[in-house]
Design an enzyme around this catalytic site. Sequence first.
Site, PDB file in Angstrom:
ATOM      1  CB  THR A 128      -0.917  -0.004   1.233  1.00  0.00           C
ATOM      2  OG1 THR A 128      -1.732  -1.179   1.203  1.00  0.00           O
ATOM      3  CG2 THR A 128      -1.814   1.222   1.283  1.00  0.00           C
ATOM      4  CD  GLU A 162      -4.105  -9.167   3.151  1.00  0.00           C
ATOM      5  OE1 GLU A 162      -3.363  -8.911   4.097  1.00  0.00           O
ATOM      6  OE2 GLU A 162      -3.773  -9.039   1.969  1.00  0.00           O
ATOM      7  N   GLY A 218       2.612  -2.771   8.202  1.00  0.00           N
ATOM      8  CA  GLY A 218       2.954  -2.970   9.604  1.00  0.00           C
ATOM      9  C   GLY A 218       4.456  -3.200   9.758  1.00  0.00           C
TER      10      GLY A 218
HETATM   11  C1  LIG Z   1       0.574 -17.694  10.088  1.00  0.00           C
HETATM   12  C2  LIG Z   1      -0.492 -16.693  10.393  1.00  0.00           C
HETATM   13  C3  LIG Z   1      -0.655 -16.624  11.836  1.00  0.00           C
HETATM   14  C4  LIG Z   1      -1.566 -15.882  12.445  1.00  0.00           C
HETATM   15  C5  LIG Z   1      -2.471 -14.936  11.732  1.00  0.00           C
HETATM   16  C6  LIG Z   1      -2.976 -13.970  12.731  1.00  0.00           C
HETATM   17  C7  LIG Z   1      -3.631 -12.911  12.439  1.00  0.00           C
HETATM   18  C8  LIG Z   1      -4.046 -12.503  11.079  1.00  0.00           C
HETATM   19  C9  LIG Z   1      -4.810 -11.263  11.182  1.00  0.00           C
HETATM   20  C10 LIG Z   1      -4.464 -10.137  10.541  1.00  0.00           C
HETATM   21  C11 LIG Z   1      -3.309 -10.004   9.610  1.00  0.00           C
HETATM   22  C12 LIG Z   1      -2.286  -9.140  10.239  1.00  0.00           C
HETATM   23  C13 LIG Z   1      -2.102  -7.808   9.911  1.00  0.00           C
HETATM   24  C14 LIG Z   1      -2.843  -7.029   8.854  1.00  0.00           C
HETATM   25  C15 LIG Z   1      -2.308  -7.318   7.485  1.00  0.00           C
HETATM   26  C16 LIG Z   1      -2.903  -6.444   6.430  1.00  0.00           C
HETATM   27  C17 LIG Z   1      -1.955  -6.345   5.272  1.00  0.00           C
HETATM   28  C18 LIG Z   1      -2.520  -5.664   4.074  1.00  0.00           C
HETATM   29  O1  LIG Z   1      -3.516  -4.999   4.090  1.00  0.00           O
HETATM   30  S1  LIG Z   1      -1.592  -6.002   2.680  1.00  0.00           S
HETATM   31  C19 LIG Z   1      -2.359  -5.071   1.415  1.00  0.00           C
HETATM   32  C20 LIG Z   1      -3.702  -5.650   1.045  1.00  0.00           C
HETATM   33  N1  LIG Z   1      -4.170  -5.032  -0.159  1.00  0.00           N
HETATM   34  C21 LIG Z   1      -5.132  -5.552  -0.918  1.00  0.00           C
HETATM   35  O2  LIG Z   1      -5.751  -6.552  -0.596  1.00  0.00           O
HETATM   36  C22 LIG Z   1      -5.394  -4.847  -2.224  1.00  0.00           C
HETATM   37  C23 LIG Z   1      -6.789  -5.152  -2.751  1.00  0.00           C
HETATM   38  N2  LIG Z   1      -6.809  -5.023  -4.205  1.00  0.00           N
HETATM   39  C24 LIG Z   1      -6.669  -6.132  -5.028  1.00  0.00           C
HETATM   40  O3  LIG Z   1      -6.522  -7.262  -4.591  1.00  0.00           O
HETATM   41  C25 LIG Z   1      -6.759  -5.885  -6.519  1.00  0.00           C
HETATM   42  O4  LIG Z   1      -6.476  -4.537  -6.791  1.00  0.00           O
HETATM   43  C26 LIG Z   1      -8.152  -6.227  -7.078  1.00  0.00           C
HETATM   44  C27 LIG Z   1      -9.211  -5.461  -6.323  1.00  0.00           C
HETATM   45  C28 LIG Z   1      -8.391  -7.690  -6.953  1.00  0.00           C
HETATM   46  C29 LIG Z   1      -8.235  -5.807  -8.531  1.00  0.00           C
HETATM   47  O5  LIG Z   1      -7.073  -6.293  -9.144  1.00  0.00           O
HETATM   48  P1  LIG Z   1      -6.926  -6.120 -10.704  1.00  0.00           P
HETATM   49  O6  LIG Z   1      -7.465  -4.776 -11.091  1.00  0.00           O
HETATM   50  O7  LIG Z   1      -5.545  -6.454 -11.094  1.00  0.00           O
HETATM   51  O8  LIG Z   1      -7.851  -7.287 -11.236  1.00  0.00           O
HETATM   52  P2  LIG Z   1      -9.244  -7.209 -11.946  1.00  0.00           P
HETATM   53  O9  LIG Z   1     -10.296  -6.769 -11.017  1.00  0.00           O
HETATM   54  O10 LIG Z   1      -9.084  -6.466 -13.249  1.00  0.00           O
HETATM   55  O11 LIG Z   1      -9.454  -8.777 -12.248  1.00  0.00           O
HETATM   56  C30 LIG Z   1      -8.620  -9.413 -13.227  1.00  0.00           C
HETATM   57  C31 LIG Z   1      -8.705 -10.899 -13.025  1.00  0.00           C
HETATM   58  O12 LIG Z   1      -7.843 -11.271 -11.941  1.00  0.00           O
HETATM   59  C32 LIG Z   1      -8.560 -12.055 -11.004  1.00  0.00           C
HETATM   60  N3  LIG Z   1      -7.959 -11.801  -9.686  1.00  0.00           N
HETATM   61  C33 LIG Z   1      -7.874 -10.622  -9.056  1.00  0.00           C
HETATM   62  N4  LIG Z   1      -7.241 -10.796  -7.858  1.00  0.00           N
HETATM   63  C34 LIG Z   1      -6.946 -12.119  -7.763  1.00  0.00           C
HETATM   64  C35 LIG Z   1      -6.307 -12.928  -6.773  1.00  0.00           C
HETATM   65  N5  LIG Z   1      -5.868 -12.414  -5.606  1.00  0.00           N
HETATM   66  N6  LIG Z   1      -6.164 -14.247  -7.003  1.00  0.00           N
HETATM   67  C36 LIG Z   1      -6.634 -14.775  -8.154  1.00  0.00           C
HETATM   68  N7  LIG Z   1      -7.265 -14.083  -9.145  1.00  0.00           N
HETATM   69  C37 LIG Z   1      -7.407 -12.757  -8.934  1.00  0.00           C
HETATM   70  C38 LIG Z   1      -9.962 -11.573 -11.117  1.00  0.00           C
HETATM   71  O13 LIG Z   1     -10.843 -12.537 -10.583  1.00  0.00           O
HETATM   72  C39 LIG Z   1     -10.079 -11.404 -12.617  1.00  0.00           C
HETATM   73  O14 LIG Z   1     -10.246 -12.659 -13.184  1.00  0.00           O
HETATM   74  P3  LIG Z   1     -11.151 -12.780 -14.519  1.00  0.00           P
HETATM   75  O15 LIG Z   1     -12.518 -12.309 -14.137  1.00  0.00           O
HETATM   76  O16 LIG Z   1     -10.514 -11.868 -15.531  1.00  0.00           O
HETATM   77  O17 LIG Z   1     -11.090 -14.233 -14.865  1.00  0.00           O
HETATM   78  C1  LIG Z   2      -4.780  -1.895  10.387  1.00  0.00           C
HETATM   79  C2  LIG Z   2      -4.254  -1.872   8.956  1.00  0.00           C
HETATM   80  C3  LIG Z   2      -3.106  -2.606   8.653  1.00  0.00           C
HETATM   81  C4  LIG Z   2      -2.612  -2.570   7.342  1.00  0.00           C
HETATM   82  N1  LIG Z   2      -1.440  -3.248   7.066  1.00  0.00           N
HETATM   83  C5  LIG Z   2      -0.930  -3.185   5.817  1.00  0.00           C
HETATM   84  C6  LIG Z   2       0.304  -3.846   5.515  1.00  0.00           C
HETATM   85  O1  LIG Z   2       0.925  -4.439   6.394  1.00  0.00           O
HETATM   86  N2  LIG Z   2       0.787  -3.778   4.253  1.00  0.00           N
HETATM   87  C7  LIG Z   2       0.124  -3.097   3.243  1.00  0.00           C
HETATM   88  O2  LIG Z   2       0.598  -3.085   2.105  1.00  0.00           O
HETATM   89  N3  LIG Z   2      -1.072  -2.456   3.495  1.00  0.00           N
HETATM   90  C8  LIG Z   2      -1.596  -2.480   4.756  1.00  0.00           C
HETATM   91  N4  LIG Z   2      -2.776  -1.836   5.026  1.00  0.00           N
HETATM   92  C9  LIG Z   2      -3.414  -1.036   3.968  1.00  0.00           C
HETATM   93  C10 LIG Z   2      -4.687  -1.714   3.468  1.00  0.00           C
HETATM   94  O3  LIG Z   2      -4.379  -2.874   2.751  1.00  0.00           O
HETATM   95  C11 LIG Z   2      -5.469  -0.711   2.589  1.00  0.00           C
HETATM   96  O4  LIG Z   2      -5.874   0.362   3.425  1.00  0.00           O
HETATM   97  C12 LIG Z   2      -6.684  -1.390   1.988  1.00  0.00           C
HETATM   98  O5  LIG Z   2      -6.269  -2.271   0.956  1.00  0.00           O
HETATM   99  C13 LIG Z   2      -7.696  -0.378   1.430  1.00  0.00           C
HETATM  100  O6  LIG Z   2      -7.107   0.400   0.408  1.00  0.00           O
HETATM  101  P1  LIG Z   2      -7.202   2.015   0.472  1.00  0.00           P
HETATM  102  O7  LIG Z   2      -6.734   2.427   1.790  1.00  0.00           O
HETATM  103  O8  LIG Z   2      -6.554   2.505  -0.751  1.00  0.00           O
HETATM  104  O9  LIG Z   2      -8.755   2.313   0.412  1.00  0.00           O
HETATM  105  P2  LIG Z   2      -9.554   2.894  -0.859  1.00  0.00           P
HETATM  106  O10 LIG Z   2      -9.642   1.851  -1.900  1.00  0.00           O
HETATM  107  O11 LIG Z   2      -9.030   4.226  -1.209  1.00  0.00           O
HETATM  108  O12 LIG Z   2     -11.022   3.003  -0.200  1.00  0.00           O
HETATM  109  C14 LIG Z   2     -11.739   4.214  -0.122  1.00  0.00           C
HETATM  110  C15 LIG Z   2     -13.151   3.944  -0.643  1.00  0.00           C
HETATM  111  O13 LIG Z   2     -13.071   3.716  -2.055  1.00  0.00           O
HETATM  112  C16 LIG Z   2     -13.892   2.604  -2.396  1.00  0.00           C
HETATM  113  N5  LIG Z   2     -13.410   1.945  -3.613  1.00  0.00           N
HETATM  114  C17 LIG Z   2     -12.131   1.767  -3.987  1.00  0.00           C
HETATM  115  N6  LIG Z   2     -12.064   1.090  -5.158  1.00  0.00           N
HETATM  116  C18 LIG Z   2     -13.355   0.831  -5.524  1.00  0.00           C
HETATM  117  C19 LIG Z   2     -13.960   0.163  -6.629  1.00  0.00           C
HETATM  118  N7  LIG Z   2     -13.227  -0.406  -7.617  1.00  0.00           N
HETATM  119  N8  LIG Z   2     -15.308   0.074  -6.669  1.00  0.00           N
HETATM  120  C20 LIG Z   2     -16.061   0.615  -5.673  1.00  0.00           C
HETATM  121  N9  LIG Z   2     -15.537   1.277  -4.606  1.00  0.00           N
HETATM  122  C21 LIG Z   2     -14.209   1.379  -4.536  1.00  0.00           C
HETATM  123  C22 LIG Z   2     -13.734   1.691  -1.193  1.00  0.00           C
HETATM  124  O14 LIG Z   2     -14.811   0.748  -1.144  1.00  0.00           O
HETATM  125  C23 LIG Z   2     -13.779   2.684  -0.036  1.00  0.00           C
HETATM  126  O15 LIG Z   2     -15.135   2.924   0.323  1.00  0.00           O
HETATM  127  C24 LIG Z   2      -3.295  -1.841   6.330  1.00  0.00           C
HETATM  128  C25 LIG Z   2      -4.466  -1.147   6.635  1.00  0.00           C
HETATM  129  C26 LIG Z   2      -4.957  -1.159   7.944  1.00  0.00           C
HETATM  130  C27 LIG Z   2      -6.218  -0.407   8.264  1.00  0.00           C
END
Ligand SMILES: CC/C=C\C/C=C\C/C=C\C/C=C\CCCCC(=O)SCCNC(=O)CCNC(=O)[C@H](O)C(C)(C)COP(=O)(O)OP(=O)(O)OC[C@H]1O[C@@H](n2cnc3c(N)ncnc32)[C@H](O)[C@@H]1OP(=O)(O)O
Ligand SMILES: Cc1cc2nc3c(=O)[nH]c(=O)nc-3n(C[C@H](O)[C@H](O)[C@H](O)COP(=O)(O)OP(=O)(O)OC[C@H]3O[C@@H](n4cnc5c(N)ncnc54)[C@H](O)[C@@H]3O)c2cc1C
Length: 634
Positions: A150, A407, A189
Amino acid sequence: MSKEIYENPDLKKERQNCPFNKEEITHLLDGGKEKTIERKQLENYILSDEQLKDAVPMEYLSHADKYAEELRKACLLMHKLADSPAGQVPTLRALMGAGLGSAVLKEGNPLALHYVMFIPALMGQGTIDQQAKWLEKAYNLNMIGTYAQTELGHGTFLRGLETRATYDPKTQEFILESPSLTAYKWWPGSLGKTANYAVVMAQLYTKGKCEGTHPFMVQLRDEETHEPLPGIVNMWLNPVCISSYIHYGTYVKPTNSKLSYATMVFVRVVVCQDVTTNLRKAVTIATRYSCVRRQSELKPGDREPQVMDYQAQQNKLLPPLAATFAFQLAADHLWNLYHTANNNIEQGDLELLPDLHGLSCALKALCSSEAANFVEVCRQSCGGHGYMSCSNFPRIYGQVTAAETYEGENTVLWLQVARYLVKTRKEQSGGLSVKYLIGEEKGPKTVDTTLEGIVKLYRRAAVGLVDVAIAELDKSGRKGEAPHDAWNHAAVYLIKAAQAHARLFVVESFVDSLKEGKLSAPVRTVLSQLCELFIIYWLLERSGDFFLCSNLTKQDLLLLNSKYVELLAAIRPQAVNLVDSFDLRDEVLNSPLGCWDGNVYQRLFDEAAKSPLNQSNVHESFHKYLKPLLKSNL
Ligand SMILES: CC/C=C\C/C=C\C/C=C\C/C=C\CCCCC(=O)SCCNC(=O)CCNC(=O)[C@H](O)C(C)(C)COP(=O)(O)OP(=O)(O)OC[C@H]1O[C@@H](n2cnc3c(N)ncnc32)[C@H](O)[C@@H]1OP(=O)(O)O
Ligand SMILES: Cc1cc2nc3c(=O)[nH]c(=O)nc-3n(C[C@H](O)[C@H](O)[C@H](O)COP(=O)(O)OP(=O)(O)OC[C@H]3O[C@@H](n4cnc5c(N)ncnc54)[C@H](O)[C@@H]3O)c2cc1C
């Protein structure tokens, strides 16, 4: 003489004549008797260590002191992990998650990302050589990593990430750069002060062409001094592309461009379990407190009743109690699918990848949002004391609501699920987990309110709402709208369809688990009551979906309402016994409201006494500010 163990008389009465074996449920939730023994061993091993206890409540420490104290305990935990009686992964999960981990690290584990994302990224995406080089170092904690994806300007839209990794064929190096302020990595994180390495997601550029986001291993800090490496603020050098696709200077496309998103799929699967553990804690606290708390008058002239005897309170707490079982069983089902899909992917078979992506998005969004709503209901059900920091509700709520965003922000994930459902329904192919979308739903549309009949209603709603969404898309298409506009204008329908699909998966997991599970009759009875209560609760909450997609009538709904309140009354006597079956130690609950012995008022009083403000009768600020004001005759 042994000290008499106090037990609140109301709780004691609740526990008498329990009709089922609590341990049987404990074993079911732990995954078997051996797992329970292992968990309890580990809990004793960790929670008996005085060095892991907080000298003062964390809420009274400064930000920097909180960080230092959590890091101290996290490092001590890792040393204990090295000698722990349990195996690595189960111990890890216990130490990172909402259960044992949060009993020790109340503000969060500074090393969580190292285990929850950094190591999984290496395992899921590193080449054999890269894993040989880094995995041992990571497991031995000779490096601390995080997952830096992010940015200030982008978290959701990964194709919009600005961090660039440009391959230089001359030096065979990647130059990573943050070209703008919005490209700064933000949120990861441990990135601020703890990690010295990171898996960095960046747009890979080679021969002037962007090949999309890829993971790169980057050293952030000097391993000895922990100082940031030169240029680390806006220029990184010497990163290594993980699961390198650069062969002899040429980019080789991966079999599926989304394999670089695999780490997020893993965490989404794990988050389902984590939020369920948090929900179990909240339900336990609220249920025990609701049987200790006596308030108001139910029968004129009678003693104040336990608030749990109000049907309104049962309506607040018994659905979330049932949800803890529903989400646990669904999370177990998803975990099994994850392992099957992952093993297949390692063999090059990607067939289950869309199912895994669709289901992990669906369950993560559903469990986190429902858990957040239920935790807030649990907090409110405890009145004023539920609002106190020491109740632990604020911390639990903060943890589950975070999971609605990280996530994958839930709305965005719902739309991913919808994309998968529409594709499966239209193409009538694939869709392991949505088989009902392939081919027409057979059988009469009449409604019967048996368990099987209700599941059929959920299926009709799930397939019916996909068809409603598709009809909206087609209608927009006929009006000449471009596909992306049609998609945006159908978002409300698409999200409803995705949510109905997620709820069907949870409902079927619950019902199927009861059919398959080897349960004693008393346990089967109480879990079946919880299952029926939960699926009727959700149906009543979303009755519009069912009216829209089935022949449900007003009479059916009134019948289901009556059944629902009957089930509240039937389950009420077992509420405390059910939460006792979770076997959550007081240290894990970390709340005077939820303690096993029910000695709520004394514990609340003792907690309040710990406040720095209660260490003197008159705080020094009186003389500085209040006294002058009192004398100022404004
Ligand atoms: C060992 C563990 C022990 C203990 C665990 C304990 C605790 C756990 C609790 C908490 C965890 C700890 C801390 C917090 C951690 C948080 C970390 C983060 O937040 S990391 C950052 C997370 N960020 C995201 O998730 C970003 C979200 N966005 C996306 O994933 C993508 O942008 C999107 C929304 C999926 C869009 O991607 P894109 O635009 O490239 O794709 P399209 O929408 O155009 O789709 C194209 C095509 O791809 C397929 N697809 C998309 N994503 C996936 C995927 N992940 N896997 C497989 N396929 C995927 C999609 O279905 C489309 O397919 P098609 O329709 O074309 O066939
Ligand atoms: C506690 C915490 C821990 C985190 N840890 C990590 C980490 O370790 N590593 C890391 O990489 N990231 C981490 N993140 C970041 C996190 O993964 C992002 O905040 C999350 O993926 C949301 O993305 P954003 O902040 O850009 O929200 P945005 O996408 O900007 O969301 C803002 C609004 O836009 C809307 N929106 C966005 N796209 C669309 C769409 N296509 N259609 C409709 N609505 C849409 C959303 O629904 C939302 O209402 C953490 C976040 C938190 C809160």
